[in-house]
Design an enzyme around this catalytic site. Structure first.
Site, short mmCIF file in Angstrom:
data_model
loop_
_atom_site.label_atom_id
_atom_site.label_comp_id
_atom_site.label_asym_id
_atom_site.label_seq_id
_atom_site.Cartn_x
_atom_site.Cartn_y
_atom_site.Cartn_z
N HIS A 147 0.87 -1.19 0.00
CA HIS A 147 0.00 0.00 0.00
C HIS A 147 0.91 1.23 0.00
CE1 HIS A 147 -4.19 -1.59 1.30
NE2 HIS A 147 -3.59 -2.41 0.46
N GLU A 173 0.99 4.06 1.42
CA GLU A 173 1.38 4.66 2.71
C GLU A 173 2.59 3.93 3.30
OE1 GLU A 173 -1.61 3.69 1.72
OE2 GLU A 173 -3.25 4.74 2.73
N ARG A 219 6.67 5.13 3.73
CA ARG A 219 7.49 5.07 4.95
C ARG A 219 8.81 4.36 4.66
NH1 ARG A 219 8.43 0.95 8.67
NH2 ARG A 219 9.57 1.74 10.46
N ARG A 220 8.76 3.26 3.93
CA ARG A 220 9.99 2.51 3.63
C ARG A 220 10.96 3.37 2.81
NH1 ARG A 220 10.87 -2.52 4.35
NH2 ARG A 220 9.36 -3.70 5.53
N CYS A 238 -3.63 0.24 7.00
CA CYS A 238 -2.81 1.46 7.07
C CYS A 238 -3.21 2.32 8.26
CB CYS A 238 -2.91 2.24 5.76
SG CYS A 238 -2.15 1.35 4.39
N LYS A 261 16.95 -5.46 16.27
CA LYS A 261 15.77 -4.74 16.72
C LYS A 261 15.71 -4.74 18.24
CE LYS A 261 12.12 -4.64 13.35
NZ LYS A 261 10.78 -5.14 13.03
N LYS A 270 4.37 -10.68 15.14
CA LYS A 270 4.77 -11.17 13.82
C LYS A 270 5.47 -12.51 13.98
CE LYS A 270 5.91 -7.84 10.33
NZ LYS A 270 6.95 -6.91 9.87
ZN LIG Z 1 -3.94 0.80 3.06
#
Ligand SMILES: [Zn+2]
Length: 400
Positions: free
Chosen positions: A78, A80, A84-85, A215, A365, A389
């Site tokens: 998507h 959005e 960001r990426r 999103c 992380k 995840k």
């Molecule tokens: Zn979306």
């Protein structure tokens, strides 16, 4: 004077127009456009990331992706999420400039730490994000009524804001389904009672359910934790969007946006400024544009390889045999590689213990304790239903 939301929208729309045709929709296709606009201390505005996209792989498609290819392939395309990426790529590039003593537009170093200059970032998307924000009452156009806000109580859920005095005909719906481990589920009854509001949702996908959250949910997480994520938190301060601008001529309601991005999780949190621009995206869904465009444009303001075209989570032109070398620079694997390169430069003269050679993505992380503690806090106190995840989606072998 043109207002900020229209300036932000215009910059993104103009930048899109300036890009070549490759990756853009045909005359019968539509797409979503999202981007990030940098506002410098002199109030100058510049687009730093810009992406299009409508697709998300289903759980089944992900399962069919080879274990080793998980980090190579984008599951959520998507616009959005891609924006960001691509923005992360931009941030890494700016960190490198700073570490190389070259001039960065956004960072500077003081006492060995990277700090943000007096800048802010605005997020643009040509339509309301999928999921909770998209559940909006449909009302008859206002006549000369005095408009005030009231709430309508929905079954199982928080209230839905609407405008008093206007007849509610129905609600705009979202294809995103409530996550399974929330007791609140959509009643799927007529009209206003089709949806519930509040729960996290997974993205609509072909046939099988996707594993990616909507999103609305992901942007809500950026508002709480910052958009930079765990890895960048090891080097830079948290970055939050100052404002969120939605394109014109699409279903939009401020109250639904505030609920979807903020209030359903933390009513007292300072929300970003949310505005709708008058300017509409030419390639949005419409009478003639009826099919979602399968390809994505992924652009960011870096000097090397600023643009990529993505199809099915890979670089356009990827064949079955070549898929290994066809991961996008915005993919988890490539971003992790970039992280390792930049992070090694960053810790060069610091007394940080050397990391194990085969450290995994998720290990790094975990090193980011401030971010992880905040995330833990959010998960226990604010969003306990946020799904974990599966590890196979997080792993990515180190390339040191
Ligand atoms: Zn979306």
């Amino acid at each position: 004077m043109i207002n900020l939301e229209d300036k932000v929208a215009k910059l993104c729309l103009d930048k899109y127009d300036s890009l070549k045709k490759t990756g853009k929709p045909t005359e019968t296709e539509w797409t979503v456009l999202s981007g990030v606009v940098l506002q410098s201390s002199s109030q100058e505005l510049n687009v730093v990331s810009l992406c299009t996209g409508t697709k998300c792989l289903s759980g089944a498609e992900l399962k069919n992706t080879k274990y080793k290819e998980h980090g190579n392939r984008l599951s959520d395309s998507h616009a959005e999420i891609l924006a960001r990426r691509a923005f992360l790529r931009y941030l890494y590039n700016q960190i490198e400039l700073t570490l190389d003593d070259k001039n960065s537009d956004i960072f500077f170093i003081t006492n060995g730490r990277i700090k943000l200059k007096d800048v802010s970032f605005h997020f643009f998307s040509s339509q309301t994000p999928c999921g909770d924000c998209s559940i909006i009452p449909k009302q008859k156009e206002p006549a000369d009524l005095e408009i005030s806000r009231k709430k309508i109580k929905l079954e199982y859920s928080d209230s839905l804001d609407f405008i008093v005095g206007l007849e509610i005909i129905d609600i705009h719906r979202t294809g995103a389904k409530c996550i399974k481990n929330d007791e609140r589920q959509d009643p799927h009854k007529d009209g206003v009672h089709y949806h519930t509001v509040g729960p996290l949702r997974t993205k609509p996908g072909r046939g099988d359910r996707t594993l990616s959250l909507s999103c609305s949910d992901k942007i809500a997480k950026w508002n709480l934790l910052g958009v930079q994520g765990a890895l960048l938190s090891l080097m830079i301060p948290s970055i939050k969007f100052e404002s969120i601008v939605i394109g014109g001529d699409c279903p939009y309601l401020l109250e639904s946006m505030q609920r979807g991005l903020c209030k359903r999780f933390s009513p007292d949190q300072t929300a970003p400024i949310i505005k709708q621009s008058k300017l509409a995206f030419a390639h949005k869904k419409g009478k003639l544009r009826i099919r979602p465009c399968p390809s994505s444009i992924v652009w960011c303001a870096v000097s090397e390889q600023p643009i990529e075209i993505a199809v099915d989570g890979y670089k356009q032109g990827a064949t079955k045999k070549k898929k290994k070398n066809c991961s996008l620079l915005a993919s988890r694997k490539e971003i992790f590689k970039t992280f390792l390169r930049v992070y090694n430069k960053y810790i060069y003269d610091k007394k940080i213990p050397q990391h194990p050679k085969k450290a995994m993505y998720h290990h790094y992380k975990q090193y980011s304790t401030t971010y992880q503690n905040l995330w833990k806090d959010v998960r226990t106190k604010i969003i306990p239903t946020w799904p974990v995840k599966p590890l196979y989606l997080q792993e990515c072998i180190s390339f040191l």
